[in-house]
Design a protein around this motif. Structure first.
Motif, mmCIF file in Angstrom:
data_model
loop_
_atom_site.group_PDB
_atom_site.id
_atom_site.type_symbol
_atom_site.label_atom_id
_atom_site.label_comp_id
_atom_site.label_asym_id
_atom_site.label_seq_id
_atom_site.Cartn_x
_atom_site.Cartn_y
_atom_site.Cartn_z
ATOM 1 N N ARG A 323 0.775 -1.136 -0.022
ATOM 2 C CA ARG A 323 0.048 0.084 -0.074
ATOM 3 C C ARG A 323 0.995 1.209 0.037
ATOM 4 N N TRP A 324 1.854 1.129 0.794
ATOM 5 C CA TRP A 324 2.763 2.410 0.928
ATOM 6 C C TRP A 324 3.539 2.678 -0.260
ATOM 7 N N ARG A 325 3.944 1.307 -0.949
ATOM 8 C CA ARG A 325 4.864 1.441 -2.167
ATOM 9 C C ARG A 325 3.802 2.145 -3.470
ATOM 10 N N ALA A 326 2.508 1.654 -3.397
ATOM 11 C CA ALA A 326 1.678 2.168 -4.505
ATOM 12 C C ALA A 326 1.799 3.697 -4.238
ATOM 13 N N GLY A 327 1.268 4.210 -2.994
ATOM 14 C CA GLY A 327 1.141 5.451 -2.759
ATOM 15 C C GLY A 327 2.429 6.477 -3.119
ATOM 16 N N GLY A 328 3.470 5.776 -2.831
ATOM 17 C CA GLY A 328 4.727 6.556 -2.959
ATOM 18 C C GLY A 328 4.939 6.902 -4.559
ATOM 19 N N THR A 329 4.834 5.470 -5.228
ATOM 20 C CA THR A 329 5.003 5.581 -6.627
ATOM 21 C C THR A 329 4.086 6.550 -7.378
ATOM 22 N N LEU A 330 2.946 6.904 -6.948
ATOM 23 C CA LEU A 330 2.092 7.795 -7.650
ATOM 24 C C LEU A 330 2.457 9.249 -7.629
ATOM 25 N N VAL A 331 3.206 9.661 -6.784
ATOM 26 C CA VAL A 331 3.583 11.206 -6.464
ATOM 27 C C VAL A 331 3.971 11.844 -7.629
ATOM 28 N N ALA A 332 4.887 11.366 -8.445
ATOM 29 C CA ALA A 332 5.152 12.148 -9.485
ATOM 30 C C ALA A 332 4.125 12.720 -10.469
ATOM 31 N N ARG A 333 4.573 14.066 -10.858
ATOM 32 C CA ARG A 333 3.744 14.661 -12.032
ATOM 33 C C ARG A 333 4.731 15.016 -13.161
ATOM 34 N N GLY A 334 4.039 15.074 -14.386
ATOM 35 C CA GLY A 334 4.941 15.349 -15.608
ATOM 36 C C GLY A 334 4.241 15.644 -16.694
ATOM 37 N N LEU A 356 4.325 28.768 -12.046
ATOM 38 C CA LEU A 356 3.923 27.661 -10.954
ATOM 39 C C LEU A 356 3.822 26.333 -11.125
ATOM 40 N N ALA A 357 2.847 26.230 -12.232
ATOM 41 C CA ALA A 357 2.903 24.647 -12.956
ATOM 42 C C ALA A 357 4.207 24.072 -13.056
ATOM 43 N N THR A 358 5.301 24.818 -13.647
ATOM 44 C CA THR A 358 6.575 24.207 -14.061
ATOM 45 C C THR A 358 7.601 23.871 -12.562
ATOM 46 N N ALA A 359 7.156 24.962 -11.746
ATOM 47 C CA ALA A 359 8.122 24.614 -10.405
ATOM 48 C C ALA A 359 7.376 23.533 -9.989
ATOM 49 N N TYR A 360 6.304 23.264 -9.923
ATOM 50 C CA TYR A 360 5.268 22.277 -9.100
ATOM 51 C C TYR A 360 5.830 21.021 -9.750
ATOM 52 N N VAL A 361 5.654 20.951 -10.939
ATOM 53 C CA VAL A 361 6.006 19.679 -11.428
ATOM 54 C C VAL A 361 7.650 19.170 -11.394
ATOM 55 N N LEU A 362 8.437 20.235 -11.294
ATOM 56 C CA LEU A 362 9.913 19.990 -11.334
ATOM 57 C C LEU A 362 9.960 19.542 -10.012
ATOM 58 N N ILE A 363 9.309 20.069 -8.726
ATOM 59 C CA ILE A 363 9.679 19.579 -7.599
ATOM 60 C C ILE A 363 9.156 17.998 -7.342
ATOM 61 N N LEU A 364 7.844 17.847 -7.909
ATOM 62 C CA LEU A 364 7.226 16.285 -7.811
ATOM 63 C C LEU A 364 7.848 15.353 -8.849
ATOM 64 N N VAL A 365 8.405 15.870 -9.892
ATOM 65 C CA VAL A 365 9.202 15.003 -10.731
ATOM 66 C C VAL A 365 10.550 14.581 -10.227
ATOM 67 N N ILE A 366 11.100 15.235 -9.327
ATOM 68 C CA ILE A 366 12.318 15.068 -8.599
ATOM 69 C C ILE A 366 12.150 14.307 -7.503
ATOM 70 N N LEU A 367 10.923 14.573 -6.648
ATOM 71 C CA LEU A 367 10.445 13.950 -5.347
ATOM 72 C C LEU A 367 9.908 12.558 -5.665
ATOM 73 N N GLY A 368 9.329 12.587 -7.012
ATOM 74 C CA GLY A 368 8.538 11.244 -7.043
ATOM 75 C C GLY A 368 9.278 9.850 -7.034
ATOM 76 N N PRO A 369 10.565 9.786 -7.575
ATOM 77 C CA PRO A 369 11.404 8.824 -7.762
ATOM 78 C C PRO A 369 11.833 8.333 -6.169
ATOM 79 N N LEU A 370 12.013 9.679 -5.444
ATOM 80 C CA LEU A 370 12.347 9.583 -4.053
ATOM 81 C C LEU A 370 11.289 8.805 -3.395
ATOM 82 N N ALA A 371 10.023 9.326 -3.548
ATOM 83 C CA ALA A 371 8.782 9.007 -2.667
ATOM 84 C C ALA A 371 8.592 7.370 -3.213
ATOM 85 N N ALA A 372 8.777 7.128 -4.464
ATOM 86 C CA ALA A 372 8.631 5.634 -4.594
ATOM 87 C C ALA A 372 9.460 4.650 -3.917
ATOM 88 N N ARG A 373 10.823 5.137 -3.852
ATOM 89 C CA ARG A 373 11.730 4.520 -3.261
ATOM 90 C C ARG A 373 11.579 4.342 -1.654
#
Length: 419
Positions: A323-334, A356-373
């Motif tokens: 469950r936690w892996r599924a949630g973390g994997t979905l974080v990335a936007r792109g 704002l959208a660019t900054a938001y996506v950059l944050i989450l596209v970098i955070l996303g792989p870390l959240a997944a792991r």
């Protein structure tokens, strides 16, 4: 002749740099996606050394990268798998939309941008990045994991929902009347339904038509068919990614396995180009003024995505770790978030929405792989439980269809256990 030489130098440097960054990331066992994005940011508009000559080719390569990522995901499933997942997981799509679209709409209204901008920003925060998540699942070796069908079900529902959302947002931004917007929406829904019907009912015939013992012919036919369907889907206001995914699920058996092996190197190459292209088109000077609201929105919607994945996986019967892996994997936007924001910027709705959208996506596209792991180990440490970590954690949920590769892995594990 001189421009050709400059193009070769620039593009060769990009590919070489990607290879070195990938090796660096591999040495430290983390996804190379954030490094690809930062490299694009450094050499894009306003960066250290802007690239001009190879920009158009990189843009085309980026589009092909997204298409191949979704095609490879589709090859993991058959048409019957898709139908089964959609029937059982549609409530997950509703929860996903409610939890993740509302924060974006609320932020736009708080900033005083108006209802149209609120609808746009809701789409930016709602849709996870299929491209990033597909790459992360491969990098972390989770394509055969027990929570992966749940993750892919959410992504499929989101991608298919774009067939409805994009025509609506296009009509709103253009200020067209109800009649014109309804026609656009009807065409998009009809095209998506037709492609899905062909994939489900005639997938076996498509596989027979594509099948070939010659790897060269198989590669050319599969790649050509995928690009053709993706282009037609895009022309009909349906996502090219949806078209590519449906081509993948239409192929099955030995054809799917052979196409997977042949296309894997191409996918890795063009997917890396996509992430670089994303960074190339981000001007670093536009980010600081909107960084705080983008960061706040990123934190909130990262938590809502984790909550979405956890709830959906729990509903499917997956154990705590999954469950936690599924949630973390979905974080990335792109990719979809950028497309949606780009439509609004072109229409001139709100000047600050694009940065704002660019900054938001950059944050989450970098955070996303870390959240997944790291979401699962952090959750286990905080809660004091969560089951044994690793790909084998959890149980398959009722009604969740497995890809053939995953079914074989489970059968092998069961055989070892019985021995």
């Amino acid at each position: 002749m001189h421009s050709t030489a400059i193009f070769l130098i620039e593009f060769g440097a990009i590919i070489l740099g990607l290879g070195l960054l990938g090796r660096f990331a591999g040495r430290f066992q983390f996804s190379p996606i954030p490094l690809y994005l930062l490299a694009g940011l450094a050499f894009g508009k306003g960066g250290l050394l802007p690239l001009d000559t190879s920009e158009e080719f990189v843009a085309i390569g980026a589009e092909i990268g997204v298409i191949l990522l979704l095609l490879m995901l589709g090859l993991e499933y058959t048409a019957s798998d898709l139908v089964s997942n959609l029937k059982t997981q549609y409530p997950a799509g509703l929860v996903d939309a409610a939890l993740n679209a509302l924060p974006g709409a609320a932020m736009a209204l708080l900033l005083g941008w108006g209802p149209v901008a609120a609808v746009v920003l809701a789409g930016v925060t709602w849709i996870s990045s299929s491209g990033v998540i597909a790459k992360v699942l491969g990098d972390l070796g989770r394509l055969g994991n027990r929570e992966t069908p749940v993750i892919l079900s959410i992504l499929v529902l989101e991608d298919l929902s774009m067939a409805v959302y994009l025509p609506i947002i296009t009509a709103l931004l253009a200020g067209t009347g109800l009649a014109a917007g309804s026609v656009t929406l009807a065409v998009a829904l009809g095209a998506a339904g037709l492609v899905l019907l062909l994939a489900v009912r005639f997938g076996r015939h498509i596989s027979r038509f594509v099948s070939s013992d010659d790897p060269e012919k198989l590669l050319l036919v599969v790649l050509g068919l995928t690009l053709l369907v993706a282009g037609l889907a895009q022309e009909l206001q349906v996502s090219a990614a949806v078209g590519a995914f449906l081509v993948g699920i239409a192929l099955s058996g030995e054809v799917a396995e052979g196409a997977h092996n042949l296309l894997a190197p191409l996918r890795d190459l063009f997917a890396a180009v996509f992430f670089v292209f994303f960074g190339l088109h981000t001007d670093p000077t536009t980010i600081p003024p909107v960084l705080l609201p983008a960061l706040a929105l990123a934190i909130v919607t990262a938590l809502t995505k984790i909550g979405t994945g956890y709830w959906v996986a729990r509903r499917a019967g997956i154990s705590s770790g999954g469950r936690w892996r599924a949630g973390g994997t979905l974080v990335a936007r792109g990719e979809f978030s950028i497309v949606i924001a780009g439509l609004a910027v072109t229409a001139g709705i709100e000047p600050s929405l694009g940065p704002l959208a660019t900054a938001y996506v950059l944050i989450l596209v970098i955070l996303g792989p870390l959240a997944a792991r790291y979401t699962e180990p952090v959750a286990r440490r905080l809660t004091g439980h969560g089951g044994r970590p690793g790909p084998a954690s959890g149980v398959w949920g009722e009604g969740v269809a497995l890809p053939a590769e995953a079914r074989e892995a489970v059968d092998d594990q069961d055989a070892v256990g019985r021995a």
